[in-house]
Design an enzyme around this catalytic site. Structure first.
Site, PDB file in Angstrom:
ATOM      1  N   SER A 120      11.951  26.839 -31.032  1.00 44.75           N
ATOM      2  CA  SER A 120      12.150  27.658 -32.043  1.00 44.75           C
ATOM      3  C   SER A 120      13.610  28.354 -32.013  1.00 44.75           C
ATOM      4  CB  SER A 120      11.198  29.057 -31.702  1.00 44.75           C
ATOM      5  OG  SER A 120      11.673  30.079 -32.480  1.00 44.75           O
ATOM      6  N   TYR A 129       7.516  34.710 -25.474  1.00 43.94           N
ATOM      7  CA  TYR A 129       7.695  33.539 -26.555  1.00 43.94           C
ATOM      8  C   TYR A 129       9.184  33.173 -26.838  1.00 43.94           C
ATOM      9  CZ  TYR A 129       7.824  31.073 -30.847  1.00 43.94           C
ATOM     10  OH  TYR A 129       7.958  30.088 -31.839  1.00 43.94           O
TER      11      TYR A 129
END
Length: 265
Positions: free
Chosen positions: A155, A169
């Protein structure tokens, strides 16, 4: 046919591919790209109903084929069961796409211990364990000219600091990016490449609520003015999985329309 012909360079026909979380979101986009180009794709997640539905739709497209194996990646034993099932059905694996992931957004002052356990387990630890479990299958598929591939779905939040409070995350994705490089060094010697796509915003279950609220603002912050499409991520995976990507190893590719490099004055 020339080795430079696009069908040779980017061909994935007949390759055996495993896409974790392949029934929905980015995983589904990747699965569709491989099936549309003649690969034999296995999708795996804990949602058997979604897997069955996805396979039905993917198989209706023709060219390649899709099958599924139900596995709950929060359970360590399911990783081993999945690897064993693939060994029995195929005996080899050309491409592993580590796509399954989890997120947890909560304010800094109340961000809980459980978020770290859940997110790091799925996004980082299980990626290592699954890759480890299927390494003999990857080795069985690899040749000198055509190595087996591990493609990790990272990501942009592992490359930049996100505005949202997703502490576990962001850390897990930064960890995944480096784990992928470490694996590239270790597994390269065994005929297996490892690369990462650091994805920007795509239409997925994880992004659904965020895009519904802030979709226009998110798109306007991308230099190319839109969020990612299925063709964008499927195309990158096909490139990495084909002869064209055979010498790419240890790369982290920002697949984000320029999000990470966008300057704010």
């Amino acid at each position: 046919m020339s080795t430079m012909d696009v069908n040779n360079l980017f061909g994935v026909k007949g390759k055996v591919v495993l896409v974790t979380g392949g029934a929905k979101g980015i995983g589904r986009m990747i699965s569709e790209g491989f099936v549309a180009n003649g690969a034999n794709v296995y999708i795996s997640s804990r949602d058997g109903k979604a897997c069955a539905q996805a396979c039905k739709e993917l198989n209706a497209m023709g060219k390649g084929q899709a099958e599924y194996v139900v596995a709950d990646f929060y359970k360590e034993e399911d990783i081993l069961k999945l690897a064993e099932e693939l060994r029995k059905r195929e005996g080899k694996l050309h491409i592993l796409v580590n796509n399954s992931g989890s997120n947890w957004g909560e304010s800094y002052d109340t961000y809980p211990s459980a978020a770290w356990d859940r997110v790091l387990n799925l996004n980082l630890k299980r990626v290592f364990q699954l890759t480890q479990a299927v390494t003999p299958l990857l080795e069985a598929a690899a040749t000198k000219e055509d190595p087996a591939r591990v493609i990790n779905i990272g990501s942009v939040d592992g490359l930049r600091v996100p505005a949202l409070e997703t502490f576990a995350y962001s850390a897990s994705k930064a960890g995944l990016h480096h784990l992928s490089r470490v694996l590239a060094s270790h597994l390269g010697k065994r005929g297996i490449t490892s690369n990462t796509l650091a994805c920007g915003p795509f239409q997925s279950k994880m992004m659904k609520a965020t895009l519904e609220k802030f979709g226009d603002a998110i798109a306007s912050n991308v230099p190319l003015g839109r969020i990612g499409s299925p063709e964008d991520v499927a195309g990158c995976c096909i490139w990495l999985g084909s002869r064209a990507g055979a010498w790419v190893n240890g790369a982290t590719i920002a697949l984000d329309g320029g999000t990470v490099v966008a300057s704010k004055l």
